[in-house]
Design an enzyme around this catalytic site. Structure first.
Site, short mmCIF file in Angstrom:
data_model
loop_
_atom_site.label_atom_id
_atom_site.label_comp_id
_atom_site.label_asym_id
_atom_site.label_seq_id
_atom_site.Cartn_x
_atom_site.Cartn_y
_atom_site.Cartn_z
N ASP A 45 -43.63 -83.20 73.83
CA ASP A 45 -43.83 -81.75 73.89
C ASP A 45 -45.12 -81.20 73.28
O ASP A 45 -46.02 -80.69 73.96
CB ASP A 45 -42.61 -81.03 73.30
CG ASP A 45 -42.15 -81.56 71.95
OD1 ASP A 45 -42.80 -82.47 71.41
OD2 ASP A 45 -41.13 -81.07 71.41
N THR A 60 -47.34 -75.24 66.57
CA THR A 60 -46.03 -75.59 67.13
C THR A 60 -44.89 -75.15 66.23
O THR A 60 -43.76 -74.99 66.68
CB THR A 60 -45.95 -77.11 67.44
OG1 THR A 60 -44.81 -77.35 68.23
CG2 THR A 60 -45.90 -77.93 66.16
N GLU A 86 -43.83 -84.17 60.75
CA GLU A 86 -43.11 -83.01 60.20
C GLU A 86 -43.86 -82.41 59.02
O GLU A 86 -43.94 -81.20 58.86
CB GLU A 86 -41.69 -83.40 59.77
CG GLU A 86 -40.78 -83.88 60.88
CD GLU A 86 -40.38 -82.81 61.88
OE1 GLU A 86 -40.77 -81.63 61.71
OE2 GLU A 86 -39.69 -83.15 62.86
N GLU A 105 -37.17 -72.73 70.29
CA GLU A 105 -38.05 -72.84 71.47
C GLU A 105 -37.75 -71.79 72.54
O GLU A 105 -38.66 -71.26 73.17
CB GLU A 105 -37.97 -74.24 72.08
CG GLU A 105 -38.75 -75.31 71.32
CD GLU A 105 -38.05 -75.80 70.07
OE1 GLU A 105 -36.90 -75.38 69.82
OE2 GLU A 105 -38.65 -76.60 69.33
N GLU A 159 -28.34 -79.56 72.75
CA GLU A 159 -29.49 -80.45 72.55
C GLU A 159 -29.88 -81.15 73.83
O GLU A 159 -31.06 -81.42 74.06
CB GLU A 159 -29.19 -81.48 71.47
CG GLU A 159 -29.44 -81.00 70.05
CD GLU A 159 -30.89 -80.67 69.75
OE1 GLU A 159 -31.41 -79.68 70.29
OE2 GLU A 159 -31.50 -81.39 68.95
C1 DMJ Z 1 -40.14 -77.42 65.34
O1 DMJ Z 1 -40.21 -78.05 64.10
C2 DMJ Z 1 -41.43 -77.54 66.07
O2 DMJ Z 1 -41.47 -76.54 67.02
C3 DMJ Z 1 -41.62 -78.88 66.71
O3 DMJ Z 1 -42.75 -78.95 67.53
C4 DMJ Z 1 -40.44 -79.34 67.50
N1 DMJ Z 1 -39.38 -78.44 67.38
C5 DMJ Z 1 -38.98 -77.99 66.09
C6 DMJ Z 1 -37.88 -76.97 66.22
O4 DMJ Z 1 -37.01 -77.23 67.23
#
Ligand code: DMJ
Length: 932
Positions: A293, A491, A146, A405, A387
């Site tokens: 993912d 991401t 994160e 997303e 979710e």
């Molecule tokens: C984000 O922090 C990023 O996209 C991460 O890869 C996974 N998803 C969260 C938001 O849902």
């Protein structure tokens, strides 16, 4: 230089510099959205697009403005109580809190959004605040993943756009790479996490003390998720290339190389969790959502950003496997890495909604359109993407933390197809956010999409991603002050410039081409046709793909299950399915035996199922047995959920709330069933005595009202009778455990007193203390407070809404009165890990496994209780977490000392159950080794 991407989209790609080749490759499918639509969805006028763009700007101001006013410098805004979330000052939410490092997370995550939304002045101001206020040296344990994607990515995205603005000569003229210096400082702080033999990083690090030292309070973990270890390369390579310090890119590459080495060679899939020391897969299920993912995302994007063929080759190899095993259009279903024809679960998580966007980048439009359409229908049903949802599109986990997303995929699909349908989809997202998530002090996550209740959280990714994608969806080129095509989205939707591909390229590329699967043409079976040719000729292309799926959610066709059936053994008798099993059928018992599943009759009359793969007649039977056990577990979980009462809603409808904020309430197993009757509406009044345990001394005050009563000292049913006798039309029991909150506690159900409760006719609901105190505060402030008790939040009165349109200013003035919260936690509980946890208990009559919790069971008369064992697993943020704690649902009687209280009692010592499991796991592993 590979031509794979170009070949994939069916057009020859000329030789260019790596980044432009890739940009061109992607652009083959990212055709400009200006094509003229004569049929299908109506084109959207420029005015309407501008209107929607402006609406997005206003919404961003509402979210960002409230964060800055009420939360900054805290990491996140708590939009219901209108204050900052400071780690340590709020009850811990477990691993979700590992994103919070006391470094003003939301501000950093929002930096480049400000520029995309053309708020250059605010950006300049925000950068100054980051430089002045943010400390990266806090004694806090944070998630490496994160911190990388949100903070390092945020600083680098900010830096990228700061230098772009500086070069333009108008803004940021004072800027001297300060954000980059901070990014470098943070990069060095993360490096100790890589001190493992594998090169995979520890999942957590102490910002001040690093790893291992006693002060660090971390460094003992053995596992991490694949996405956690495989989502570093973009930020780390950018940091290396911006600064010339090659070490970051080297470390991120090493971690990726290790993951690639460890892929399951026969399926080319990776598991969800890996041991960072041994490299063994800890969880062998594989999908494209939670836990994996962004590993796939970063392989493709690393190729785009760095122009390194090996990343594309790896991506294509994995993609081939994903499309072969996981993709069951429109579904994407987890499978086992060793047995990829075997589905690992019957539900999907919300994180996989990014995948259609990635497929667009890859150039594979058809399945992207299909999956996106399926997701959109789930959203239309529940207003947001829950979710997790089942293959027949029921809610599996009802929370929705405003994830971006789906908006991301909508944006990329619009770019690829130019189909105005996707603009309409975006419009719906905006409407739903304003209608259901907007609260006076920001936007609140949905606690339960079924009741419409809120959670006191607004994650930083909502600002980093959601507003960027929504704004860009409606923006024309001239609405953005720079060319977005020159950047790649991380991401977390942070922007990194594509020119980095040719800067500081000193990291030697490992030439491992010989290791890769031969890239034959079948690898591109799923690639899109060249849209340059396709769309002008056939503007109905995307629509024609969507059309057959229009009612897929309503029809609810669980294709995953069908596929397993079909694929198992053609011609052979289909294996026994858990749902068909009858304990009284001798043939079934025989099949069970063949599969190595034994029945143990427990003393209390129930039956426990245990599978010993080694006792199965053959490896195929063992596999059938494993699947049977898994199905039993799923079935049990579903049945448990069906037996549990769903949460209810308390909505404050009087001024100044007007139903804008909704509290999820715990139901009661007695009294009026709100799901069968019209909601109950009334003013609230506190009962005297407040605990409601004796005849009320203020019946005139509660007569015709909804009585507030404190939990404790007597049975819930007794309280209900006392307020009913005083003339109350409903009751709300408020938890007496100070500080209890729906943010941290699972749903609470009020049980009866073990006697006949038919005499209780009024509805009774339960609120945790934090939510209850919001109503009490409101009474103090406004005296007259009217609420609605129901099974689902009702639409707000539009007239009242208009009267009271929220503005940031008004909100802040009213905030003390508008501190609303909510409760509820969706349940579930036997999850996909269970493939190796093959023991369960059930009732003998039907052997429907309603009482099973993997390790223990409870008697039929008891209420479900929490399993006490915690299984370390992966949460939907891609972070390792205690899923059991997150999902478990609670149901208790009033007092622990009460003779009617019956917590789930263990019928088998946990040690012996674990021993059983271990035995099964060993047997299963032996079986796998044999096959390898
Ligand atoms: C984000 O922090 C990023 O996209 C991460 O890869 C996974 N998803 C969260 C938001 O849902």
């Amino acid at each position: 230089m590979s031509e794979a991407g170009g070949r994939g989209c069916g057009s020859p790609v000329p030789q260019r510099a790596p980044w432009s080749l890739v940009a061109a490759t992607a652009a083959i499918c990212l055709v400009s959205a200006t094509s003229v639509w004569t049929v299908g969805a109506e084109p959207m006028s420029r005015e309407e697009k501008q209107k929607l763009g402006n609406q997005v700007l206003e919404m961003f101001d509402h979210a960002y403005g409230n964060y800055m006013e009420h939360a900054y410098p805290a990491d996140e805004l708590m939009p219901l109580t209108c204050r900052g979330r400071v780690r340590g000052q709020e009850p811990s939410r477990g691993d979700v809190d590992d994103a919070l490092g006391k470094f003003s997370l939301t501000l950093i995550d929002s930096l480049d959004t400000l520029v995309v939304l053309n708020k250059t002045k605010e950006f300049e101001d925000a950068v100054r605040k980051v430089l002045r206020d943010v400390n990266l040296d806090n004694d806090v344990v944070v998630s490496v993943f994160e911190t990388n994607i949100r903070v390092l990515g945020g600083l680098l995205g900010g830096h990228s756009l700061a230098i772009m603005l500086k070069e333009k000569g108008e803004h940021m003229q004072w800027y001297n790479d300060e954000l980059l210096q901070m990014a470098k400082q943070l990069g060095y702080k993360l490096l100790p996490a890589f001190n493992t033999t594998s090169g995979l990083p520890y999942p957590r690090i102490n910002l001040k003390f690093g790893i291992r030292k006693p002060e660090a309070r971390t460094g003992t973990e053995t596992d991490t998720c694949t996405a956690c270890a495989g989502t570093l390369i973009l930020e780390f390579a950018a940091l290396s290339r911006f600064t010339g310090a090659t070490i970051f890119e080297e470390y991120a590459r090493k971690a990726l190389d290790f993951l690639w080495e460890k892929r399951q060679r026969s399926s080319n899939l990776v598991g969800v969790t890996i041991n960072i020391h041994t490299g063994d897969w800890v969880r062998k299920d594989s999908g494209v959502g939670a836990g994996i993912d962004s590993y796939y995302e970063y392989l493709l994007k690393a190729y785009v950003l760095l122009g390194d063929d090996s990343f594309l080759e790896r991506f294509n190899t994995h993609y081939d496997a994903i499309m072969r095993y996981i993709s069951q259009p429109p579904l994407l279903l987890d499978v086992h890495i060793h047995k990829p024809m075997l589905n690992a679960r019957t539900w999907m998580d919300a994180l996989l909604a990014f995948f259609p966007g990635l497929q667009v980048l890859k150039g594979d439009i058809r399945p992207a359109i299909e999956t996106h359409e399926m997701l959109y229908q789930v959203i239309k049903k529940h207003n947001f993407l829950p979710e997790a949802f089942t293959t027949d599109f029921r809610v599996h986990w009802a929370q929705h933390p405003l994830r971006p997303e789906f908006a991301e995929s909508t944006y990329f699909l619009y770019k690829a197809t130019g189909d105005p349908y996707y603009l309409e989809v975006g419009k719906t997202l905006i409407e739903n956010l304003n209608k259901y998530a907007r609260v006076p002090c920001g936007f609140a996550a949905m606690k339960d999409v079924r009741t419409g209740s809120h959670e006191d959280r607004m994650d930083s990714f909502f600002l980093a991603e959601m507003f960027k994608y929504l704004y860009l969806l409606f923006a024309d080129k001239e609405d953005i002050i720079f060319d977005i095509e020159d950047y790649i989205f991380t991401t977390e939707a942070h922007l990194l410039p594509l020119w980095l591909s040719t800067t500081n390229q000193s990291i030697s590329k490992k030439n491992t081409t010989s290791e890769y699967t031969e890239l034959d043409d079948s690898n591109f079976d799923w690639t899109c046709p060249n849209t340059q040719i396709l769309f002008p000729n056939d503007p109905l292309y995307a629509q024609s793909i969507r059309e057959p799926l229009k009612n897929v959610v309503d029809k609810s066709c669980p294709r995953g299950i069908i596929r397993v059936e079909e694929s198992f053994r053609s011609g052979a008798k289909p294996p026994l399915r858990a749902r068909d099993f009858m304990a009284t059928n001798p043939e079934h018992l025989e099949i069970l035996k063949k599969m190595g599943v034994s029945l143990i009759h427990l003393k209390d009359g129930r039956v426990q199922l245990v599978q010993h793969a080694i006792q199965a007649a053959s490896s195929i039977d063992a596999e059938d047995g494993l699947r049977f056990m898994q199905e039993m577990i799923e079935l049990s979980s579903q049945q448990q959920k069906e037996q549990q009462l769903p949460p209810r809603a308390v909505q404050i409808v009087s001024h100044p709330f007007f139903g804008r904020v909704v509290l999820t309430a715990g139901p009661a197993q007695f009294g009026l069933d709100l799901s069968k009757h019209k909601e109950t509406r009334g003013f609230v009044a506190s009962s005297k005595p407040y605990n409601g345990c004796s005849e009320l001394t203020n019946p005139e005050a509660v007569m015709g009202k909804i009585a507030l009563i404190q939990r404790g000292q007597c049975m819930f049913a007794e309280k209900a009778r006392n307020i009913q006798n005083a003339g109350a039309i409903g009751g709300i029991v408020i938890d007496d455990n100070e500080g209890s909150s729906s943010d941290t506690a699972p749903l609470f159900q009020m049980a009866g007193d073990g006697k006949d409760t038919d005499d209780i006719k009024i509805p009774m609901l339960f609120l945790f203390s934090k939510e209850g105190s919001i109503i009490l505060d409101a009474i103090r402030e406004y005296e007259e407070v009217e609420v609605l008790l129901s099974d689902k939040a009702k639409d707000r009165d539009p007239e009242m809404e208009n009267e009271e349109q929220p503005s940031s200013e008004n909100d802040s003035q009213n905030q003390s009165a508008e501190q609303i919260s909510s409760s509820s936690q969706e349940v579930d509980l036997v999850d996909q890990e269970s493939s190796e946890e093959n023991s369960l208990n059930s009732h003998p009559e039907s052997l429907s496994p309603a009482d099973m919790d993997n390790a223990a069971s409870i008697s039929p008369s008891e209420q479900t209780s929490n399993p006490t064992e915690n299984h370390e697993t992966t949460n939907l943020n891609g972070e390792c977490t205690d899923l059991d704690n997150q999902l478990q649902e609670q149901s208790e009687t009033e007092e622990d000392s009460n003779p009617n209280v019956s917590w789930g009692k263990k019928v088998q010592p946990i040690d012996s159950i674990l021993a059983d499991w271990n035995e099964d796991i060993e047997a299963f592993e032996m079986m796998e080794k044999d096959e390898l």
